[in-house]
Enzyme design. Structure first.
Site: not given
Ligand code: NAD
Length: 391
Positions: A49-51, A73-74, A234, A243, A274
């Site tokens: 849903s995001t990111g 989960f929203e 981190y 990780k 994000t």
């Molecule tokens: P985000 O917060 O934008 O998205 C998280 C997603 O997980 C959302 O869709 C949310 O609804 C869902 N979610 C959370 N808990 C849930 C649950 N219990 N059941 C179902 N859905 C659930 O996060 P993001 O930053 O896009 O991160 C996504 C992945 O990318 C992670 O593994 C993160 O470590 C990795 N990542 C992030 C970055 C960064 O800078 N943001 C960089 C590299 C890697």
């Protein structure tokens, strides 16, 4: 309701419904302005849903023409409160995908639970038959274990020693000193249980058992490494342990998929704004400096550029994947370029409250943060009365 941002710490408790639709539309436009991609026939995106998850779903659907099932989960809206940004975005995605004639189904619930896995499997069966791509993009503060019932909380702490670092207080625009005590063994264990690889493997096992994973399927999970500056909090901290566990699980999942010629991969993505990254101490200051440097060098990327590149240059390039020595795809190559990191480190050393705006794109960070919730987008009338419960 006339919806305004209400920011508390590192979250915004409101989301703008029309702005969220635009967030999705802008990413769809980005993909449609580029060449169509080879890609999956049908994709399951967990954390859609995001990111990074939403960008992966948009690239799968609007770049490669895939049917998609998204899990997230929203929070829905009620008469007094807006829904969460991901709720509006996921609905906008479904609406746009349907209009484009693409199969789409969304599941809103706890992805860690057996019930949501079963509901998702049923949706895959009825909507698309099977999936040949599974993107694992969850970022969650907690997880209830589906077998033991234990509720794990993840923490963002250093391991072994107190972390002291510069950080930005984005409410006052001051450079402050952050200090975080080291995690206990139990906090490390719990963080690994939430953000490590156990649930990813459970998903693949469940999909395989149900026969909804196509042969030659790909699964990819997202990771992050980052620079020396954030290493204690981190990569060498609690989240880094999780990780490492996620990255180690790729081997076990690869073995599960080998008989059907499938593959399991880790993509190390770049730092982006994000909801999840905003919560990590020192990371907003790091991102503010990094973005300034990367924009100056013409290297700036958001989730959508990263995911498009992941598909075009790695997952579906037609050639063999080009992993690093540890088997990971490196989408953080531009962030980690020595000239970029040297400039970020030099600015980090010099940054103070007085020169913060000169050395770091703090205003850009704040705008990017508000954009996550549908605010600060061009072409939206933020004074207009909007329906917060469109259903
Ligand atoms: P985000 O917060 O934008 O998205 C998280 C997603 O997980 C959302 O869709 C949310 O609804 C869902 N979610 C959370 N808990 C849930 C649950 N219990 N059941 C179902 N859905 C659930 O996060 P993001 O930053 O896009 O991160 C996504 C992945 O990318 C992670 O593994 C993160 O470590 C990795 N990542 C992030 C970055 C960064 O800078 N943001 C960089 C590299 C890697």
């Amino acid at each position: 309701m006339i919806v305004k941002p209400v920011v508390r710490g590192f979250i915004c408790t409101t989301a703008h419904p029309t702005g969220c639709i635009k967030l999705v539309d802008d990413q769809i436009d980005f993909v449609q302005q580029r060449s169509p991609l080879p890609g999956p026939r049908n994709a399951l995106v967990i954390g859609a849903s995001t990111g990074y998850g939403m960008a992966s779903r948009i690239v799968s659907a609007f770049g490669a023409g895939a049917g998609t099932v998204g899990v997230f989960f929203e929070r829905p809206s009620n008469s007094k409160r807006t829904a969460s940004t991901g709720w509006y975005c996921a609905h906008a995605f479904d609406e746009r995908a349907r209009r484009a004639g693409l199969a789409t189904h969304s599941v809103n619930g706890d992805a860690f639970s057996d019930e949501i896995k079963a509901e998702t499997i049923e949706a895959i069966r009825s909507e698309v038959g099977n999936v040949d791509l599974v993107v694992y993009s969850l970022a969650s503060p907690r997880r209830r274990h589906p077998r033991s019932g234990e509720l794990f909380q993840s923490t963002l702490k250093p391991i072994g020693q107190t972390y002291r670092s510069k950080a930005a207080d984005l409410n006052t625009d001051q450079v402050v000193e952050a200090e975080i005590e080291p995690a206990t063994e139990d906090e490390i264990r719990q963080t690994v249980a939430v953000m490590g690889g156990e649930d990813w493997k459970m998903w693949i096992e469940a999909l395989q058992r149900a026969g909804v994973l196509a042969s030659r399927a790909t699964t990819v999970a997202y990771s992050y490494i980052g620079p020396e500056l954030t290493r204690p909090i981190y990569r060498d901290g609690t989240i880094g342990q999780a990780k490492r566990h996620l990255e180690a699980t790729v081997k076990e999942i690869g073995e599960l998929l080998a008989p059907s010629s499938g593959r399991a991969l880790i993509s190390v993505n770049k730092a982006v704004v994000t909801q999840s990254s905003a919560a990590i101490p020192a990371v907003p200051l790091y991102i503010s400096i990094l973005f300034d440097v990367m924009k100056e060098k013409g290297l700036h990327e958001r989730c959508i550029e990263q995911c498009y590149r992941l598909f075009a240059e790695h997952l579906y390039s037609g050639g063999p994947v080009r992993p690093d020595a540890k088997g990971r795809l490196r989408l953080d190559d531009l962030e980690m370029r020595p000239d970029v990191q040297a400039e970020v480190a030099a600015r980090w050393e010099r940054v103070t409250t007085e020169n913060l705006h000169e050395l770091a794109d703090v205003s850009g960070y704040k705008i990017d943060f508000l954009k996550l919730f549908g605010f600060e987008l061009d072409g939206i009338d933020y004074e207009a009365d909007v329906e917060i419960d469109p259903e």
